[in-house]
Scaffold this motif. Structure first.
Motif, short mmCIF file in Angstrom:
data_model
loop_
_atom_site.label_atom_id
_atom_site.label_comp_id
_atom_site.label_asym_id
_atom_site.label_seq_id
_atom_site.Cartn_x
_atom_site.Cartn_y
_atom_site.Cartn_z
N MET A 266 6.75 11.16 4.11
CA MET A 266 6.01 10.21 4.95
C MET A 266 6.10 8.79 4.38
O MET A 266 6.22 7.82 5.13
N VAL A 267 6.08 8.65 3.02
CA VAL A 267 6.25 7.34 2.40
C VAL A 267 7.61 6.76 2.75
O VAL A 267 7.75 5.57 3.08
N PHE B 23 8.27 3.29 4.82
CA PHE B 23 9.10 2.22 4.28
C PHE B 23 10.22 1.84 5.24
O PHE B 23 10.50 0.66 5.47
N THR B 24 10.84 2.88 5.79
CA THR B 24 11.94 2.64 6.73
C THR B 24 11.45 1.94 7.99
O THR B 24 12.18 1.16 8.62
N ARG B 25 10.22 2.17 8.38
CA ARG B 25 9.69 1.55 9.58
C ARG B 25 9.19 0.11 9.32
O ARG B 25 9.33 -0.76 10.17
N GLY C 74 4.50 -1.66 12.46
CA GLY C 74 3.80 -1.75 11.19
C GLY C 74 2.66 -0.79 11.16
O GLY C 74 1.53 -1.11 11.49
N VAL C 75 2.88 0.44 10.76
CA VAL C 75 1.82 1.45 10.70
C VAL C 75 1.00 1.23 9.46
O VAL C 75 1.53 0.97 8.38
N ASP D 261 0.82 -1.21 0.00
CA ASP D 261 0.00 0.00 0.00
C ASP D 261 0.85 1.27 0.00
O ASP D 261 0.46 2.30 -0.57
N VAL D 262 2.03 1.18 0.63
CA VAL D 262 2.96 2.31 0.57
C VAL D 262 3.39 2.57 -0.86
O VAL D 262 3.49 3.72 -1.31
N GLY D 263 3.62 1.47 -1.62
CA GLY D 263 3.96 1.64 -3.03
C GLY D 263 2.83 2.27 -3.81
O GLY D 263 3.07 3.10 -4.71
N VAL D 264 1.58 1.90 -3.52
CA VAL D 264 0.44 2.51 -4.20
C VAL D 264 0.37 3.99 -3.87
O VAL D 264 0.12 4.85 -4.75
#
Length: 870
Positions: free
Chosen positions: A826-827, A831-833, A805-806, A754-757
């Motif tokens: 924020m993306v 990703f880093t988290r 895992g936010v 979803d981060v990629g989207v």
């Protein structure tokens, strides 16, 4: 309708009169009996031949013959029809009709001269006196010549001398009637012998004094003892058949021995007789179960053999070949030897009799135990006794097993067999698993003899294989190919040696029973396996599943996924039409599948609940494949959700890859300000998606499918095939992080996708280009795809927040109202988290589950984070 109701009522009365039990107790058996009776009473569906039509056809044939100038044929036909008039037979019209149907152009092909060949040969002419006299006339001159009486005749033979007449007996009325005197046929009475016989009747003697005992000889005691052991009434022993007791009669004594010794010895013999009497009475009790009836018959046979040995003991004293010392103690020792096995059998009957109604094969288990014990203690006679009796009783238990394994049939209301029909109306797609089940008791133990339980599953599967083949239309071939079954007897299992076998009896029995089962199991399982693999193409179907659901052919699967994504991004409402999607899938997969296989593909799309910037909505797209019912018994419907789950995971991965490829930044002013961050995130997200896709297809699917194919090649029956497939899909689900135990990890992976989207959406907005049209129905949305709409939060979005895992949907909400640069930051933060959380989780579950694939995936995901890379 009235006639049918009347017949139904009569059928019910007939079934009630024969079965004689309440239909409510066993509705299934009553319904089956009623159906059998109704089919037997149903009227014949074929009409009788019309005799008048047959007569008219023959009249027309006669007229046709005469018109065609074939009077000879018409006369011959008419003559034979007249002869048939004198013969009465109810099927005569059918016979004539059959002849008419078999006839082939009688006018052209019939020759009347051929009828002469059917005439029987003429009988020989009767011999007359004229013919006799012609060959041998009685007027020959020689018959009047004189006879020479000087020739030697029978009168010259020597007459034997006459016997002397015996002295005549006194004249009686019998002599006057020319008959014999009956008195001459009677031997004179020997009074001494009569006295001896009367003296031998010691039971009729009376003591000289009141209270005194009658003295008997030891030979008399021996005879009475043998009579008592044979189940006969005696005077020395009192037999109470109602109480099954034998007691010594205190009226008699043996004066030549100590009374206490004789009483003890007779009491021991009475105890033996008591056990044998109880065994004899048990065999006379009626029983309805065939297993118990066989046990009773085998026991009666052993009692007859025992009575024969008692007769041999009696013969020793009645007709001795040499002088024999009469000894009651010696008889006791002989009786102990001869009664050893029959006494142990009596004890077995006493032990199992209360359990036979509950466990009708408990006697088989006890006989098996006694045989094993006798072999361990090297008791050859006891081993042969109980072993032969075990195989005699087992023969009846093998009958339902043989019928089940050869024909796939079950006896009506057979509670002693461990297989029963659970649901006769079950779907054929689950027939193997649901229609027939194993019978178990309240303790969940198999209801069968314990020594047969290791082979119970093969017996169960053989019968189901026969039924399976019958449903497929190939059951008839089994009966023709069955070989003669090996013998399952004492000599075939234990050998013909005079010594006790060295191998343990359980091993010998299991080997013999395995050979007996193998003669039926191998043929049924091999025939079914050949049909499943060759005719139905099991491995071909599994290969198709790998292409459809598991993406084994990456190029074709990517074409299918991209075609769906293009329709989704087009903004048309009808993009999810199942007919259009189905045709799309068939056209794409037809490049690698045969036409008949591609036609079985069906694609469906349900309304998704997740309408935000998330890949979860792709779960609404599902692929179905039409399977034959025989294959469904192996793959089973419970495995299809796992295939769909894996298919959705692949689509989600390909979706992010698809969006990342189309979200490449341009040289606009806005992009230049965040170019470094965009390229960094694009690289990281593309790298993550590629590794995830490679892990799914090249690691999980490849290695798991290889193990499955090897195991499937060794499977012998459908049970093993289904078990291999169940383990296969379970392994796929676990290794792909889709199982319920790994839900936090899978959820973190979805959040990363979803981060990629969200990244693709942000880059598209930052670039300001409309690469993808939005839906006309939602013009106010600024998303570049229907799955990138405004997020709708759910209660499950924050499940992994505490572990790093936010939820991406939460991050998407935070990005609302922010600038594109802030959204990209924020993306990057998300990703880093998420990445350390995923890798740490993979290492943790890899150590617990001993799955090296997870360790390797964690290593590949951490590749960029390590600084010592060159």
């Amino acid at each position: 309708m009235a006639q049918n109701a009347k017949i139904a009522g009569l059928t019910d009365e007939l079934v009630h009169s024969i079965l004689q039990f309440d239909p409510t107790t066993n509705k299934q058996a009553y319904k089956r009996a009623k159906d059998l009776a109704a089919r037997g009473l149903r009227g014949h569906q074929y009409a009788r031949t019309n005799q008048f039509d047959v007569k008219n056809i023959f009249a027309g044939l006669d007229e046709k013959c005469r018109i065609k100038n074939r009077d000879d044929l018409a006369d011959a036909l008419q003559l034979r029809l007249q002869k048939l008039e004198g013969i009465s037979n109810r099927f005569k019209p059918e016979f004539l009709s059959l002849l008419l149907q078999l006839s082939d152009r009688p006018l052209e092909n019939t020759r009347v001269e051929a009828l002469d060949l059917l005439k029987p040969p003429s009988p020989p002419l009767q011999l007359t006196w004229n013919e006799i006299l012609e060959g041998d006339p009685y007027s020959d001159e020689d018959i009047w010549k004189d006879i020479d009486y000087a020739v030697e005749s029978s009168g010259d033979e020597q007459i034997p001398p006459k016997r002397k007449k015996q002295q005549p007996t006194p004249a009686t009325s019998v002599d006057e009637d020319d008959t014999y005197d009956p008195g001459t046929c009677i031997d004179p009475t020997n009074d001494a012998l009569v006295s001896d016989v009367e003296a031998a009747r010691f039971w009729s003697s009376h003591p000289a004094e009141d209270g005194a005992k009658i003295d008997i000889m030891e030979l008399q005691a021996v005879r009475e003892t043998l009579f008592m052991l044979a189940g006969l009434q005696t005077s020395l022993f009192t037999v109470d058949k109602e109480r099954s007791s034998v007691r010594v009669n205190a009226r008699f004594k043996l004066s030549q021995a100590i009374p206490a010794t004789i009483d003890h010895l007779l009491s021991q013999l009475a105890s033996i007789g008591k056990d044998i009497l109880r065994l004899r009475q048990w065999t006379r009790r009626p029983s309805t179960l065939p297993l118990i009836q066989t046990f009773e018959a085998a026991t009666r046979k052993r009692l007859l053999d025992y009575d024969d040995r008692l007769s041999q003991l009696q013969r020793r004293y009645l007709v001795p070949k040499s002088p024999v010392a009469v000894s009651l103690l010696a008889l006791y020792n002989d009786v102990l030897v001869e009664s050893e096995q029959i006494l142990r059998l009596s004890q077995i009957v006493s032990d199992v009799e209360p359990r036979l109604l509950i466990n009708p094969f408990s006697h088989l288990e006890e006989l098996f135990t006694q045989t094993t014990l006798a072999q361990m203690t090297l008791q050859k006679s006891s081993f042969d006794f109980f072993s032969t009796m075990l195989f005699d009783c087992l023969r009846t238990y093998l009958k339902p097993i043989r019928r089940w394994m050869e024909n796939g049939e079950l006896g009506a209301n057979d509670e002693t067999f461990f297989v029963f029909q659970n649901d006769s109306g079950s779907d054929v797609a689950s027939m193997w698993h649901d229609r027939y089940v194993l019978r178990r008791n309240a303790q969940d133990q198999l209801r069968s003899p314990s020594f047969l339980q290791p082979a119970a599953l093969k017996i169960f599967n053989t019968g189901k294989s026969v039924i399976f083949l019958k449903e497929l239309g190939h059951g008839y071939a089994l009966l023709n190919e069955l070989d003669s079954e090996p013998s399952l007897e004492h000599h075939s299992v234990c050998g013909h040696s005079d010594d006790v076998p060295l191998s343990p009896f359980p091993e010998l029995f299991n080997a013999g029973f395995e050979r007996w089962i193998r003669s039926k199991y191998s043929l049924a399982s091999a025939s079914l396996r050949t049909h499943i693999f060759d005719t139905q193409g099991l491995m071909r179907i599994l290969t198709i599943f790998q292409m459809l659901y598991l993406g084994s052919n990456g190029a074709v699967f990517e074409n299918f996924a991209n075609a769906i994504f293009e329709r989704m991004d087009s903004g048309h409402r009808g993009w999810s039409d199942r007919y259009m999607l189905t045709e799309l899938a068939r056209s794409i997969f037809s490049d690698v599948l045969q036409a008949q296989d591609a036609e079985k593909i069906v694609v469906r799309s349900a309304k998704s609940k997740d309408q935000g910037p998330s890949v979860k909505g792709l779960a609404a797209v599902s692929v179905d494949y039409s399977l034959h019912w025989s294959i469904l018994n192996i793959t089973q419907r419970t495995a299809m959700p796992i295939y769909q789950q894996f298919h959705t995971a692949l689509l989600q991965t390909y979706r992010v890859k698809y969006l990342l490829q189309r979200a490449r930044p341009t040289r606009s002013h806005k992009i230049k300000n965040a170019a470094q961050l965009i390229y960094k995130l694009q690289h990281r997200l593309t790298w993550f998606v590629d590794i995830l896709r490679s892990y799914y297809t090249e690691t999980v699917v490849a290695f798991t499918s290889r193990d499955m194919e090897a195991a499937m090649g060794k499977a012998e029956d459908i049970d093993q095939m289904a078990d291999v497939h169940v383990k296969y899909v379970a392994k796929l689900q676990e290794r792909a992080l889709l199982s319920s135990d790994l839900q936090p990890l899978h959820k973190a992976v979805i959040e990363m996708l979803d981060v990629g989207v969200l990244f693709a959406k942000t880059v598209t907005e930052l670039d300001g280009s409309k690469t993808v049209r939005t839906r006309p129905s939602a013009p106010q949305r600024k998303s570049s795809a229907p799955l990138l709409d405004q997020v709708q939060l759910s209660d499950t979005d924050d499940d992994v927040e505490g572990d790093g895992g936010v939820a991406a949907s939460k991050a998407a909400r935070r990005s609302i109202g922010r600038s594109p640069t802030e959204a990209l930051q924020m993306v990057d933060k998300e990703f880093t988290r998420l990445l350390p959380f995923i890798t740490a989780g993979l290492r943790s579950v890899g150590r617990v589950g001993a799955e090296p694939m997870w360790e390797q995936l964690a290593e590949r995901l951490e590749w960029e984070c390590k600084k010592d890379r060159y």
